[in-house]
Motif scaffolding. Structure first.
Motif, PDB file in Angstrom:
ATOM      1  N   ARG A   3      -4.054   5.830 -10.118  1.00  0.00           N
ATOM      2  CA  ARG A   3      -3.143   4.693  -9.838  1.00  0.00           C
ATOM      3  C   ARG A   3      -2.368   4.890  -8.524  1.00  0.00           C
ATOM      4  N   TYR A   4      -2.022   6.208  -8.125  1.00  0.00           N
ATOM      5  CA  TYR A   4      -1.403   6.611  -7.133  1.00  0.00           C
ATOM      6  C   TYR A   4      -2.524   6.294  -5.594  1.00  0.00           C
ATOM      7  N   ARG A   5      -3.788   6.656  -6.073  1.00  0.00           N
ATOM      8  CA  ARG A   5      -4.716   6.736  -5.014  1.00  0.00           C
ATOM      9  C   ARG A   5      -4.876   5.144  -4.464  1.00  0.00           C
ATOM     10  N   ASP A  51      11.266   0.411  -5.870  1.00  0.00           N
ATOM     11  CA  ASP A  51      10.159  -0.235  -6.615  1.00  0.00           C
ATOM     12  C   ASP A  51       9.146   0.831  -6.919  1.00  0.00           C
ATOM     13  N   LEU A  52       8.423   0.935  -5.542  1.00  0.00           N
ATOM     14  CA  LEU A  52       7.191   1.753  -5.434  1.00  0.00           C
ATOM     15  C   LEU A  52       7.398   3.053  -5.828  1.00  0.00           C
ATOM     16  N   CYS A  53       8.683   3.547  -5.369  1.00  0.00           N
ATOM     17  CA  CYS A  53       9.047   5.105  -5.748  1.00  0.00           C
ATOM     18  C   CYS A  53       9.160   5.402  -7.142  1.00  0.00           C
ATOM     19  N   ALA A  54       9.846   4.167  -7.857  1.00  0.00           N
ATOM     20  CA  ALA A  54       9.870   4.441  -9.290  1.00  0.00           C
ATOM     21  C   ALA A  54       8.700   4.393  -9.819  1.00  0.00           C
ATOM     22  N   GLN A  55       7.930   3.489  -9.471  1.00  0.00           N
ATOM     23  CA  GLN A  55       6.517   3.432 -10.205  1.00  0.00           C
ATOM     24  C   GLN A  55       5.615   4.678 -10.152  1.00  0.00           C
ATOM     25  N   VAL A  56       5.693   5.473  -8.835  1.00  0.00           N
ATOM     26  CA  VAL A  56       5.006   6.640  -8.638  1.00  0.00           C
ATOM     27  C   VAL A  56       5.541   7.559  -9.454  1.00  0.00           C
TER      28      VAL A  56
END
Ligand code: CP3
Length: 345
Positions: free
Chosen positions: A31-33, A49-54
């Motif tokens: 999912r990170y890739r 948002d993206l940082c929290a997701q990763v």
């Protein structure tokens, strides 16, 4: 918080070791890739948002017992004014400071350049399961200075930085103080925004003679560790390549030491102050081996845990980018489903 990692960090005995992995966020996860196809590393770090997701991805996809903030140790050089760009192959420093005689005069620490990270922490705390601890982190002063002075070193031996330490001892001390001051402020802000534990990454502790590391850089780590411990936040110190200096790490500096893959864990236990717990130290390259090899290594930790329950499972350095994710998942499941107390029955 009902968390096996926090229990062990606070000195409680648990039925199994907690598990998380250095560099679990980013790099290997599918999912990170997929996210990296459409976003740069810089964007993923800067967008809350993206940082929290990763950050939360490894908890969801690997089942690890903690999240580690998705960021980088190089945010400190950036906040000190270093010119750093994130290329697809990693960080690029366009103006390494070892070429100057008085780099401390060129440094302008600007704490406001770290604020985006606190917004990301707020977002992670709001989105996580309340029982998932968040680990904050920073680089230790030697490792940060290696990058600040030399930039990236292909063989990780940082010859220009080490030359600078020998040729400019006074400036080296000034730079250490500058890094420590900003790092303490940064670490305490992470705590104020809710991180539950903190890891200090000294990836290049093995770069210097033991005596030089002990006299010049270990006290700098101690200042950071003490500032965090005063806030009652458990501190993990990862001094990769520290060798015999393990003996000189005292419980006022950190609560746990993350042991590198070079060092035998039983030997590390013998050398380390009994009031300091251990984390580590499986070789990240073992994941290229068949499952039987991994299982045999994992089983070898069972008697160790029985004798020394103040231990957190982790790797002896970060997960490598081409690691088969299935092996990581399998390892986490094995740790969670194994009876770690069968010796005691
Ligand atoms: O999962 C985690 O551990 C959390 C996030 C994290 C990153 N870097 C994200 C990252 C952490 C804790 C770090 C620490 C870090 N960064 C260290 C100390 C630990 C260690 O591994 O020794 C060091 C020395 C760095 C500096 C750094 N960051 C380099 C040299 C590079 C390029 C080479 C590489 O390893 O990829 C990075 C890039 C980086 N930091 C990535 C990630 C996810 C890769 C970014 C990408 O291209 O997707």
């Amino acid at each position: 918080m009902n968390s096996i990692l926090m229990d062990v960090l606070r000195g409680k005995t648990t039925s199994r070791p907690p598990v998380w992995m250095m560099r679990q966020a980013g790099r290997v996860l599918p999912r990170y890739r997929a996210l990296r196809e459409s976003h740069t590393f810089h964007e993923l770090m800067h967008d809350p948002d993206l940082c929290a997701q990763v950050t939360l991805m490894p908890v969801e996809d690997l089942g690890v017992d903690a999240a580690i903030l998705f960021s980088d140790i190089l945010v400190i050089p950036v906040a000190m004014g270093a010119s750093l760009e994130w290329s697809d192959h990693g960080p690029v420093f366009t103006n390494p400071l070892a070429q100057y005689d008085a780099p401390s005069k060129l440094i302008h620490p600007d704490p406001s350049r770290l604020e985006y990270i606190y917004h990301a922490i707020d977002r992670i705390i709001a989105q996580r399961n309340p029982d998932t601890p968040l680990i904050g982190f920073c680089g230790a002063p030697l490792t940060v200075l290696c990058y600040l002075l030399q930039g990236v070193s292909s063989k990780h031996d940082f010859p220009q930085a080490v030359k600078f330490f020998y040729s400019h001892p006074q400036e080296t001390r000034r730079l250490i103080d500058q890094v420590v001051e900003l790092t303490i402020e940064y670490a305490l802000q992470q705590v104020a925004h809710g991180v539950n534990a903190f890891q200090i990454f000294e990836s290049h502790a093995g770069l210097l003679p033991e005596e030089m590391y002990r006299e010049l850089f270990l006290p700098a780590v101690a200042r950071i560790g003490k500032a965090l411990k005063e806030k009652n936040v458990p501190v993990i110190f990862f001094p990769k390549g520290i060798g015999y200096n393990l003996k000189y790490i005292t419980p006022d500096m950190c609560d746990f030491i993350s042991v590198d893959w070079q060092t035998d864990i039983v030997e590390a236990r013998r050398q380390t102050d009994p009031n300091i717990g251990l984390q580590g130290n499986m070789d990240p390259r073992i994941f290229y081996a068949p499952k039987e090899v991994i299982r045999a290594k994992l089983e070898s930790y069972i008697p160790f845990f029985a004798a020394h329950p103040n231990w957190i499972f982790n790797l002896g350095h970060g997960v490598l980018a081409d690691t088969p994710v299935e092996q990581l998942k399998w390892t986490v499941e094995w740790i969670k489903n194994t009876n770690w107390n069968h010796d005691k029955i």
